[in-house]
Each structure stands twice: as structure tokens, then as C-alpha cells.
Design a protein around this motif. Sequence first.
Motif, PDB file in Angstrom:
ATOM      1  N   ALA A   1       0.737  -1.276   0.240  1.00  0.00           N
ATOM      2  CA  ALA A   1      -0.182   0.148   0.087  1.00  0.00           C
ATOM      3  C   ALA A   1       0.613   1.167   0.104  1.00  0.00           C
ATOM      4  N   LEU A   2       0.363   2.508  -0.645  1.00  0.00           N
ATOM      5  CA  LEU A   2       1.196   3.522  -0.970  1.00  0.00           C
ATOM      6  C   LEU A   2       0.171   4.711  -0.617  1.00  0.00           C
ATOM      7  N   LEU A   3       0.288   5.581   0.346  1.00  0.00           N
ATOM      8  CA  LEU A   3      -0.350   6.538   0.659  1.00  0.00           C
ATOM      9  C   LEU A   3       0.085   8.142   0.162  1.00  0.00           C
ATOM     10  N   SER A   4      -0.269   8.695  -0.716  1.00  0.00           N
ATOM     11  CA  SER A   4       0.068   9.685  -1.400  1.00  0.00           C
ATOM     12  C   SER A   4      -0.741  11.040  -1.344  1.00  0.00           C
ATOM     13  N   GLY A   5      -0.131  12.273  -1.852  1.00  0.00           N
ATOM     14  CA  GLY A   5      -0.779  13.607  -2.046  1.00  0.00           C
ATOM     15  C   GLY A   5      -0.002  14.331  -2.323  1.00  0.00           C
ATOM     16  N   CYS A   6      -0.669  15.487  -3.016  1.00  0.00           N
ATOM     17  CA  CYS A   6       0.340  16.667  -3.241  1.00  0.00           C
ATOM     18  C   CYS A   6      -0.369  17.868  -2.669  1.00  0.00           C
ATOM     19  N   SER A   7       0.703  18.968  -2.343  1.00  0.00           N
ATOM     20  CA  SER A   7       0.258  20.308  -1.734  1.00  0.00           C
ATOM     21  C   SER A   7      -0.271  20.068  -0.157  1.00  0.00           C
ATOM     22  N   ALA A   8      -1.581  20.335  -0.112  1.00  0.00           N
ATOM     23  CA  ALA A   8      -2.098  20.255   1.174  1.00  0.00           C
ATOM     24  C   ALA A   8      -2.261  18.541   1.610  1.00  0.00           C
ATOM     25  N   GLY A   9      -2.471  18.054   0.497  1.00  0.00           N
ATOM     26  CA  GLY A   9      -2.395  16.441   0.478  1.00  0.00           C
ATOM     27  C   GLY A   9      -1.128  15.983   0.753  1.00  0.00           C
ATOM     28  N   GLY A  10      -0.196  16.592   0.354  1.00  0.00           N
ATOM     29  CA  GLY A  10       1.122  16.294   0.700  1.00  0.00           C
ATOM     30  C   GLY A  10       1.455  16.378   2.361  1.00  0.00           C
ATOM     31  N   VAL A  11       1.098  17.417   2.595  1.00  0.00           N
ATOM     32  CA  VAL A  11       0.792  17.723   4.264  1.00  0.00           C
ATOM     33  C   VAL A  11       0.237  16.696   4.822  1.00  0.00           C
ATOM     34  N   SER A  12      -0.988  16.378   4.526  1.00  0.00           N
ATOM     35  CA  SER A  12      -1.722  15.193   4.940  1.00  0.00           C
ATOM     36  C   SER A  12      -0.839  13.970   4.970  1.00  0.00           C
ATOM     37  N   THR A  13      -0.162  13.620   3.949  1.00  0.00           N
ATOM     38  CA  THR A  13       0.186  12.274   3.836  1.00  0.00           C
ATOM     39  C   THR A  13       1.604  12.163   4.813  1.00  0.00           C
ATOM     40  N   ILE A  14       2.152  13.276   5.182  1.00  0.00           N
ATOM     41  CA  ILE A  14       3.207  13.366   6.104  1.00  0.00           C
ATOM     42  C   ILE A  14       2.674  12.988   7.452  1.00  0.00           C
ATOM     43  N   LEU A  15       1.560  13.903   7.783  1.00  0.00           N
ATOM     44  CA  LEU A  15       0.891  14.132   9.168  1.00  0.00           C
ATOM     45  C   LEU A  15       0.356  12.555   9.301  1.00  0.00           C
ATOM     46  N   HIS A  16      -0.172  11.802   8.456  1.00  0.00           N
ATOM     47  CA  HIS A  16      -1.184  10.623   8.578  1.00  0.00           C
ATOM     48  C   HIS A  16      -0.290   9.376   8.096  1.00  0.00           C
ATOM     49  N   CYS A  17       0.913   9.582   7.684  1.00  0.00           N
ATOM     50  CA  CYS A  17       1.774   8.387   7.275  1.00  0.00           C
ATOM     51  C   CYS A  17       1.975   7.134   8.121  1.00  0.00           C
ATOM     52  N   ASP A  18       2.301   7.599   9.432  1.00  0.00           N
ATOM     53  CA  ASP A  18       2.608   6.280  10.380  1.00  0.00           C
ATOM     54  C   ASP A  18       1.064   5.620  10.693  1.00  0.00           C
ATOM     55  N   GLU A  19       0.351   6.552  10.750  1.00  0.00           N
ATOM     56  CA  GLU A  19      -1.282   6.090  11.085  1.00  0.00           C
ATOM     57  C   GLU A  19      -1.640   5.248  10.268  1.00  0.00           C
ATOM     58  N   PHE A  20      -1.251   5.598   8.600  1.00  0.00           N
ATOM     59  CA  PHE A  20      -1.823   4.558   7.813  1.00  0.00           C
ATOM     60  C   PHE A  20      -1.064   3.278   7.804  1.00  0.00           C
ATOM     61  N   HIS A  21       0.262   3.393   8.129  1.00  0.00           N
ATOM     62  CA  HIS A  21       1.064   2.102   8.340  1.00  0.00           C
ATOM     63  C   HIS A  21       0.416   1.294   9.274  1.00  0.00           C
ATOM     64  N   GLY A  22       0.107   1.877  10.175  1.00  0.00           N
ATOM     65  CA  GLY A  22      -0.582   1.069  11.448  1.00  0.00           C
ATOM     66  C   GLY A  22      -1.922   0.296  10.936  1.00  0.00           C
ATOM     67  N   LEU A  23      -2.241   0.730   9.904  1.00  0.00           N
ATOM     68  CA  LEU A  23      -3.849   0.063   9.517  1.00  0.00           C
ATOM     69  C   LEU A  23      -3.348  -1.541   9.232  1.00  0.00           C
ATOM     70  N   PHE A  24      -2.210  -1.643   8.929  1.00  0.00           N
ATOM     71  CA  PHE A  24      -1.683  -3.002   8.040  1.00  0.00           C
ATOM     72  C   PHE A  24      -0.840  -3.744   9.046  1.00  0.00           C
ATOM     73  N   PRO A  25      -0.989  -5.375   8.765  1.00  0.00           N
ATOM     74  CA  PRO A  25      -0.061  -6.270   9.437  1.00  0.00           C
ATOM     75  C   PRO A  25       1.253  -5.765   9.189  1.00  0.00           C
ATOM     76  N   SER A  26       2.223  -6.568  10.042  1.00  0.00           N
ATOM     77  CA  SER A  26       3.765  -6.078   9.775  1.00  0.00           C
ATOM     78  C   SER A  26       4.244  -6.483   8.514  1.00  0.00           C
ATOM     79  N   ASN A  27       3.662  -7.369   7.934  1.00  0.00           N
ATOM     80  CA  ASN A  27       4.183  -8.053   6.602  1.00  0.00           C
ATOM     81  C   ASN A  27       3.703  -7.406   5.504  1.00  0.00           C
ATOM     82  N   THR A  28       2.820  -6.475   5.627  1.00  0.00           N
ATOM     83  CA  THR A  28       2.243  -5.732   4.560  1.00  0.00           C
ATOM     84  C   THR A  28       3.499  -4.572   3.925  1.00  0.00           C
ATOM     85  N   ARG A  29       3.964  -4.459   3.041  1.00  0.00           N
ATOM     86  CA  ARG A  29       4.652  -3.414   2.340  1.00  0.00           C
ATOM     87  C   ARG A  29       4.158  -2.060   2.498  1.00  0.00           C
ATOM     88  N   VAL A  30       4.175  -1.143   3.254  1.00  0.00           N
ATOM     89  CA  VAL A  30       3.414   0.314   3.304  1.00  0.00           C
ATOM     90  C   VAL A  30       4.598   1.398   3.153  1.00  0.00           C
TER      91      VAL A  30
END
Length: 416
Positions: free
Chosen positions: A189-218
Motif C-alpha cells: 500500500a502507498l499513501l500519497s498526496g500533493c500540496s495540502a494533500g502532501g502535508v496530510s500524507t506526512i501527518l498521517h503516514c505512520d497512522e496509515f502504516h498502523g492499519l496493516f499487518p507487519s508483513n504488508t509493504r507500506v
Amino acid sequence: MRTQSTMDSCVLALVLAFLVAPAHASEPWLNETEVYGTTANSGGGNGVFVGLTLIQSAAAKGAVCLDGSLPGYHLHRGFGSGANSWLVNLEGGGWCNDVKSCVFRKGGRRGSSNHMERQLQFTGILSNRPEENPDFYNWNRVKVRYCDGGSFTGEGADASAGLYFRGQRIWQATMDDLMAQGMRYANQALLSGCSAGGVSTILHCDEFHGLFPSNTRVKCLADAGMFLDTVDIAGRREMRSFFNDIVRLQGSGRSLPRSCTSRMDKTSCFFPQNVVPNIQTPTFILNTAYDVWQLQQSVAPKTADPQGQWRGCRMNHASCNSNQLQFLQGFRNQMLNAVSGFSASRQNGVFINSCFAHCQSERQDTWYASNSPRLGNKRIAEAVGDWFFERGNTKYTDCAYPCDGTCHHLVFRGDH
């Protein structure tokens, strides 16, 4: 195959919908789109049109847009080898920092799903065509609409103005819905975004990673999201003042990464430069060294330029004089310094080209086309793909302007 008429229309005028100016609420153009041309031939792409899905379960969770309407997303299903891979793209579009600007914003697509396009064309990193998006074309690709004005961080309301600041709830409701749509089974899984969406991506990145099992490439890709806490031409910090207003108005503090707020004030933690040093998830930063949004709104805003000496430079980099370019070279140095520690990590990637542009992953001409910008003879899509799949070099930093002849510079057709 792209038609000449399509190419011509793209060259003549393209609407840069994500360039929403964070100015004072009294500015009438606060949430308007901006029209620009480029110094390179632009390709609009031939991606599929994808319908809007409103999240029906969101209302019960209080996860609503600024005006109280349902949030939504556009999902195009993956196939073949990409059937269990997910790309989640967070829409950009500036911010609102006070009641007046948020009330104005809720009357458009950036604050209400009632005004959103019912279909969006997926281009660039969202394209479903291998010749336009070689690594992600057959993934499940999602465009999450942005209607909270606070980079999906708000938690509050202003009843008297009929405003809901529910960005964090929208984020959670959207992720819940996508997980139910099959994202829980993702093998990558890849979380992306540009401009304000780029800020959102950085602010929520680890939160997004936490949705998935440890063996998922995020991993996470932030495009044009490195808004710097910088001093403008008048010696003021307009961006810090603006971000401080957002955080206070929308109650964003509790949603910002604890890895930052445990050591810095909340406003500082809305600036990606203070969050990226502690991101645990592999992240790629794509940015221009001379971000035109920041040039126009935080480096040389009209409020700091009452004599209009920067007017020409704001509109067209070719009109900048030597002193102005020297100031902008200083801004570039700040950009490079902001990512230096981040870049040292093997898991992270950077692509910082010396162009006057803003957002390069969702535009077909800059993401992957025959004349796309290149560093190390790699187009952006190739550099990002190499990083995600760990195929080779992931660090690309340009020499200073004007050495790069592959840029697609933005040239504006009116002062902002």
C-alpha cells in the motif's frame, strides 16, 4: 493515443485546482482556481474517469465536511498483479484559517460534497494506463476528496457559523470504508498526496502504516508538501502565522503526530519539516526547490510586497532579477537542509528538482511522459517506482537553477 487538440488545449490553459491561496480571509480569491501555462508541452493524460462514492456510514461518526455533508472518494479497482495492491491519494487544495474563510470554502468542492465533481479523471500516478503509469496502473487507486480545510486533522465545530472541523474523523471513516472495500487484504500500500494533500500524507503516514499487518509493504509519497517555516521578503513568518490559525481554529493539535508534539509546539508540528525526522514508515519526498505556491504565498506574498517589486518574479521565474534569485537560492538551501537528515535514511527517497512548479505526481506531463522532468536520467515515476520496489538509487537532488533543462516551469497569467 493523445490527440493534438487535447495537447493544444492543455498547453493553452490548465486549471491548477490545488493552488488555493492561504491568504487573509478578506482576499476574494482565497478558494478560487488558478490558470497557468507551462514552459514545456503539457500532456493531460488519457486516464479513466472514476465516479464519486459518498461514505454513508460517516454521518453517524460525525465525519462530515465543513458544511456537514458526507465525505467521499473515487475508487478504481485494481486487476491482475495489482489486484491486492492499494494506492490511496489524498486530495490537496489549501486550507482555511478563520471562520470567514471556512464559510467561504464550504460553498465549494473543497468544503462540501454537494459541490464536488461526480467524476474525476485519473492521470499521472492515478492513471490506469501502463504507458502513463508503469508501476501503479493496475493497482486499486483511490482519490480521497478533501473537504475539511485542515489537512484531515481537525476536531471541533463552530455551531454559530454552521462549520464542522472533522478532518480527523473523515480520515478515520474513509480508512474504515476502504478497509471494508478490500484494502485490509493489501499486500502492499502507498499513501500519497500533493500540496495540502502532501502535508496530510506526512501527518498521517505512520497512522496509515498502523492499519496493516507487519508483513504488508507500506510506504508514503509526499508531493509538494514541504511547506517551510521560512522568513518572507519582509522578514515575517506568514506561513507560521497561518498554520497557527488553522491549528487553533480547527483543534488540530490532538491529531498531530505525537512523535512531534511531545517535543515541539503544535503549530511547529503542522510543518512537515518537523515531522519527517521521526517518521517510522518509509517515505519519499518529491518537491521542487523553488515551489511556486510558496514563492507566491509565503516567500513573497503581496502583503510583504506593497511596492510590487516581486510581481513579475511571482508570475514568471524568468522575470526574477539577480537579487531575487539570490533570495530564492536561500530558500532552496533551506529546502535541502530540511530533508538532509531524512534523506540519510536508507528507507527514504527524495527527488528535489530545481524547477518553478508545484505538484508533479498527478500531472501526466511531469509524472511520466516523453519530455518529463528528469534527474539522473530518471523520470519521477521511475524514481518513485525504484524506491517503492527497492530497485536501486532513491536519492535525487538537482543542481541550482538554471542548470536543469528538463523542468516544466509554471508561468502564471495574472498576479496572485
